[in-house]
Enzyme design. Structure first.
Site, mmCIF file in Angstrom:
data_model
loop_
_atom_site.group_PDB
_atom_site.id
_atom_site.type_symbol
_atom_site.label_atom_id
_atom_site.label_comp_id
_atom_site.label_asym_id
_atom_site.label_seq_id
_atom_site.Cartn_x
_atom_site.Cartn_y
_atom_site.Cartn_z
ATOM 1 N N SER A 1 0.807 -1.232 0.000
ATOM 2 C CA SER A 1 0.000 0.000 0.000
ATOM 3 C C SER A 1 0.834 1.274 0.000
ATOM 4 O O SER A 1 0.301 2.351 -0.245
ATOM 5 C CB SER A 1 -0.920 0.016 1.219
ATOM 6 O OG SER A 1 -1.777 -1.106 1.159
ATOM 7 N N HIS B 1 -15.415 -0.245 2.113
ATOM 8 C CA HIS B 1 -15.349 1.073 2.735
ATOM 9 C C HIS B 1 -16.487 1.982 2.312
ATOM 10 O O HIS B 1 -16.567 3.127 2.720
ATOM 11 C CB HIS B 1 -14.021 1.755 2.365
ATOM 12 C CG HIS B 1 -12.825 1.077 2.982
ATOM 13 N ND1 HIS B 1 -12.088 0.127 2.321
ATOM 14 C CD2 HIS B 1 -12.277 1.217 4.201
ATOM 15 C CE1 HIS B 1 -11.116 -0.286 3.105
ATOM 16 N NE2 HIS B 1 -11.204 0.352 4.269
ATOM 17 N N CYS C 1 -7.845 2.019 1.245
ATOM 18 C CA CYS C 1 -8.859 1.256 0.515
ATOM 19 C C CYS C 1 -8.292 0.723 -0.786
ATOM 20 O O CYS C 1 -7.799 1.468 -1.620
ATOM 21 C CB CYS C 1 -10.071 2.160 0.217
ATOM 22 S SG CYS C 1 -11.258 1.328 -0.855
#
Lengths: 379, 647
Positions: free
Chosen positions: B327, B370, B383
């Site tokens: 991420s 989300h 997300c």
């Protein structure tokens, strides 16, 4: 010629003999020996030990021997020539049988305090004996084959013994020295031409024998000849001696590098720098000028001896003087040729300069004989 | 035999003739000798003089002092230390056994070394010193010095040897030197003659190897007179060598020490970069090793212990290790999308927890989804679906372009061993290298830093610094060479829209400082020091459908090798970025749980240049932090500040 034929009246006797000594010769010998002291002091790194001081003592002893021998009438020496030769021959045989080993060759005989080298004695005894032989032999018989075979045997027997030791240098000296006496005595030219032709044949035979069962000389002698012919083939091995020797000589240049400044000898690049190769140190440190000076001294010694012989009516004295002179000449000629790369390396010292007791004493004894011939010449 | 007067007369005439002939021969031979002497001594004198000089003079090399390496404060990292060894000279020793017997009472001798020395002694000249023992302590040397009269031929000798006073802290940065090997020589076309010196030390790894040419210096020489067997008689003249250049690094020894100590126990890497100048303040890799072991040649046991450790202590993971960035790559995708104008800062995507792309289902890390998220929210919550959608719209080419702009998948020119290039994949790359066409699923995987994307901790720290500044921050590790300052790495503007950058930074700020951000647990509360970060958790395995069904997703239940990598990047302070940090913990499970706390500690250490005040931490963490600070303080090296003004 017996001693009765000498004009006794004109021959000096007693202490007056001292006045008749060949003084220039004595001075020249001392000068050459002094060059030796100088060089031995230098190669020891500026020290009287271990070489210069013993050498000086030996030379003093040698001078005494020379004077003592010179005082004895020449006919006495003539009469004991055969004995001297016989004793020398026996000593050579003795060395062959139970001589001690030195430097890989049987050369010495140990007599307690004195270590005797019979081959040195033989050089003189041979000349004495040959001179006596030709003194006894009527001149017209000199070239008769029978009377030629005899002296040839007299020369070859000790030469063979010395070669067996093995000592190639002395063997060459005996052969050439003896031959020279024969030549001077008047043996016909043809014999010498034949011998030289034969020698050429022998040399080719020696080379032919290389590697076979009947090889005539030792391998190390072959190698020395090889490296003489081309020293660059083995500059660090067998050619080392000759290469370094030439470098030392050459680097001396015109005036040399200065006393005790010779790097080749001081840094041990020179082999045997106090014995056989001492001339290179001289040439390195004093250059061309120094080398020529020593050569001139030697030439003067030869000159005085030859002129003494030529003015001597006594055939034995003249032959003996010339024989000794030739032997002396051969000594320095072979040594110098060797260090200058003109001849293979054979173990011949530079007379009166190289360190070595036995050789020096025998040489001085020989010059004693020359003095005796000089003093007692018929006048 | 009676002889007639006539006979006598002819005999004596012939004798005179022959004597003259022989005398003439002798005279002419003396002439030959004189001529030969003239030839050698006058004509060829120069040549022979030269040969005599060659005989006499030897050139001996003087090894130069190797350049030393200092940290940014002038603290020595690599220096030349006196190394004592005991030598014996055979000709001076006399009875070798007796002398060795006495010596063995004074110092401990290795029987193997003695054996080797004895064989060497037999082979070499009697005046040459033979080493009996290497790396002898000063105490042993003084003990020998006191007993010199009883130990003829024994001499303690001093030389210079490389030493690393900070031991393992800089092992991966500076590397180490070692005795030159045949292999080293075979690699060089025209090796420096210095390398022929037995056991000459050259750089093997790291800076020592990469900067070898500058560090080595050039050899001096002394001309000595030697005799026929090679004994040195005297020195004729001497030309000193040029010592190698001293290097000053950009790293800070305290921060580096802290990083190494903080990472200890993990297989991890951390990079701290100064956002203003690109200076690398700390480049840590754990576990580490002691470079001093390698200087004289490492023992087989020690070496095996290092190579067989599954945490790979010899690897400089900070620059050599490449990991899927997970991420932490989302800033790249976000900026690519914003710069391409595909989305605006306030545009949203809807996250149901997964998307279907070409019959494959790509999950968000949050199974329930989300809901509707905008850019800042997507970073704050990390997300995945937002980025799947965004990446498919932007396309892989633009993403890769942005990645390279930010420092991922490009080579950074640092003088360290095997600096990894990483990978920012393109369609072209996949076709040429893999021989396959790029598929949409690859883009989706890349969107969250998985699949083909690979980055080193160094590259991630650079990315963070470029996001923080908007400039092309370039890393540098060498501050100055022999006092000459090296070009700064502060860099020109990247040409990115400041508004776009502001939104991305804000998203990172929310990660750390929003109560619902993934990095909130490891936040900094000191005003003016707050950081903006991003966590990453990258999978090292494919989760099978069966596993997913069985619900085995807890990393704690997996063997170490199969757990996820934990990553974290940040910069701080948020409003005025000074440092950017990346921490990667191999198989550390979760970025925010494992990597983030470590990164926070390191960031604060870098900002405060030492232990930060406890009130920079949230109240509930302070006890643990205090305890840790005390523990790590004990490990801090006690260096005397011998600042070198030259370096």
């Amino acid at each position: 010629m017996s001693y009765l034929e000498y004009a006794v009246k004109t021959t000096p006797s007693g202490l007056r003999k001292v006045l008749y000594l060949n003084w220039p010769l004595a001075l020249l010998l001392t000068a050459v020996a002094s060059v030796g002291f100088l060089m031995l002091y230098s190669v020891a790194g500026g020290s009287f030990t271990p070489w210069a001081e013993p050498q000086m003592k030996r030379f003093a002893l040698g001078l005494a021997v020379m004077f003592a021998v010179g005082m004895v009438p020449i006919w006495f020496w003539r009469n004991i020539s055969g004995v001297a030769y016989g004793i020398s021959l026996m000593l050579l045989i003795a060395v062959e049988l139970f001589g001690s080993i030195g430097m890989g060759a049987q050369r010495w005989i140990d007599l307690g305090p004195l270590r005797l080298q019979p081959s040195e004695l033989m050089k003189i005894a041979l000349v004495m004996f040959l001179a006596a032989y030709y003194d006894w032999l009527p001149a017209r018989k000199v070239s008769h084959p029978v009377w030629v075979i005899l002296p040839v045997l007299i020369i070859l027997v000790p030469t063979f013994l010395v070669l067996k030791q093995p000592d190639l240098g002395t063997a060459i000296l005996l052969l050439t020295g003896g031959g020279a006496v024969m030549f001077i005595a008047g043996v016909h030219w043809a014999y010498f031409v034949a011998v030289i032709a034969g020698a050429v044949g022998l040399v080719s035979a020696v080379f032919e024998s290389r590697g076979t069962d009947w090889q005539l000389i030792k391998n190390y002698q072959f190698r020395r000849i090889d490296t003489f012919l081309d020293p660059s083939t083995d500059p660090l091995g067998a050619g080392y001696h000759i290469t370094q020797s030439k470098i030392a000589l050459g680097s001396g240049g015109w005036a040399g590098r200065g006393y005790m400044q010779g790097t080749q000898s001081r840094l041990n690049f020179l082999p045997e720098k106090h014995t056989d190769f001492i001339f290179t140190t001289l040439a390195e440190e004093f250059g061309f000028v120094g080398g020529i000076a020593l050569l001139v001294l030697y030439a003067l010694i030869i000159m005085f001896c030859v002129s003494s012989a030529m003015t001597n009516q006594n055939r034995y004295a003249a032959l003996l003087t010339l024989g000794i002179t030739t032997t002396f000449f051969l000594f320095f000629a072979v040594n110098m040729s060797m260090v200058m790369g003109l001849a293979p390396v054979v173990g011949v010292p530079l007379p009166l300069v190289s360190y070595g007791g036995s050789a020096m004493l025998v040489l001085m004894l020989a010059f004693g004989l020359v003095q005796s011939a000089h003093i007692h010449k018929p006048r | 035999m009676k002889r007639t007067p006539k006979d006598t007369a002819t005999g004596s005439r012939r004798l005179t003739r022959r004597a003259l002939f022989v005398g003439g021969l002798q005279a002419s031979f003396i002439g030959v000798l004189a001529w030969r002497m003239r030839f050698l001594q006058v004509d060829q004198a120069d040549e022979f003089r030269m040969l005599a000089e060659e005989n006499r003079i030897n050139i001996r090399l003087i090894p130069p002092a190797r350049g030393e390496i200092f940290d940014r404060n002038g603290v020595a990292i690599a220096r030349n230390e006196p190394a004592y060894r005991i030598t014996i000279v055979r000709e001076d020793a006399g009875d070798i056994d007796t002398v060795l017997g006495r010596l063995s009472h004074l110092v401990k001798l290795d029987p193997e070394e003695i054996e080797r020395a004895m064989t060497e002694m037999k082979r070499s000249a009697p005046f040459l010193p033979i080493t009996l023992a290497d790396r002898v302590s000063w105490e042993d040397v003084s003990r020998i010095a006191v007993n010199t009269p009883a130990l003829p031929g024994i001499t303690p000798e001093v030389g210079l040897s490389r030493g690393y006073p900070l031991a393992q802290d800089f092992a991966h940065v500076v590397g180490y030197v070692g005795p030159v090997s045949d292999y080293d020589l075979s690699k060089l076309e025209d090796p420096d003659q210095l390398l022929r010196i037995p056991r000459f030390q050259i750089g093997k790894v790291g800076l020592e190897a990469k900067m070898e040419d500058q560090l080595r210096g050039s050899a001096g020489a002394r001309r000595v007179e030697v005799n026929a067997v090679g004994r040195v008689m005297r020195e004729l003249d001497r030309r000193e060598g040029v010592p190698g250049a001293n290097l000053q690094l950009t790293t800070d020894y305290r921060l580096q020490n802290y990083v190494q100590a903080r990472l200890a126990g993990e297989s991890a890497a951390a990079v701290v970069i100064d956002c203003e100048h690109g200076d690398l303040l700390a480049v840590g890799s754990a576990p580490t090793f002691d470079p001093n072991l390698f200087v004289e040649g490492i023992s087989v046991t020690d070496y095996r212990a290092l190579t067989e450790n599954k945490y790979r202590p010899l690897a400089a993971k900070a620059v050599q290790g490449i990991y899927p960035p997970g991420s932490t790559f989302k800033m790249v995708v976000a900026l690519a999308g914003l710069e391409a104008g595909v989305i605006g800062p306030e545009d949203t995507f809807y996250c149901p927890g997964y998307i279907e792309v070409s019959n494959r289902r790509f999950h968000c890390w949050k199974r329930g989804g989300h809901g509707s998220v905008n850019l800042e929210g997507s970073l704050q919550h990390s997300c995945d679906v937002f980025y799947y959608e965004l990446a498919m719209q932007v396309g892989i080419e633009k993403i890769s372009e942005m990645a390279m702009k930010l420092g991922i998948g490009v080579h950074h020119d640092l003088p360290m061993s095997a600096v990894a290039t990483g990978l920012a994949p393109t369609k072209e790359w996949k076709r040429t290298v893999r021989g396959q066409d790029w598929v949409i699923g690859d883009t989706v995987n890349s969107a969250i830093g998985q699949g083909f994307v690979l980055a080193s901790p160094l590259q991630l720290a650079i990315m963070a610094s470029r996001v923080a500044t908007g400039r092309n921050v370039t890393p540098r590790i060498i501050k100055s060479i022999d006092g000459v300052e090296q070009p700064s790495g502060s860099g020109e503007s990247l040409g990115l829209n400041p508004n776009n950058l502001r939104h991305v930074r804000q998203g990172m700020f929310e990660v750390s400082n929003n109560r619902r951000g993934t990095g909130y647990g490891a936040r900094i509360i000191a005003e003016g020091y707050r950081m903006a970060g991003k966590s990453g958790t990258s999978q090292v395995r494919n989760i099978s459908a069966a596993e997913r069904a069985a619900g085995v997703t807890s990393n704690a239940d997996l063997p170490w090798e199969r757990r996820d990598h934990a990553l974290w990047v940040d910069f701080a302070p948020f409003d005025n970025p000074k440092v950017a940090v990346c921490v990667v913990v191999e198989h550390g499970s979760g970025g925010s749980s494992t990597a983030a706390p470590i990164a926070r500690d390191i960031t604060l250490q870098a900002l405060f240049e030492g232990d930060p005040p406890l009130d920079a931490y949230p109240a509930k963490d302070r006890d643990a932090v205090r305890e840790r600070q005390e523990r790590l303080r004990a490990l801090r090296p006690d260096v005397e500040r011998e600042k070198k003004s030259r370096a």
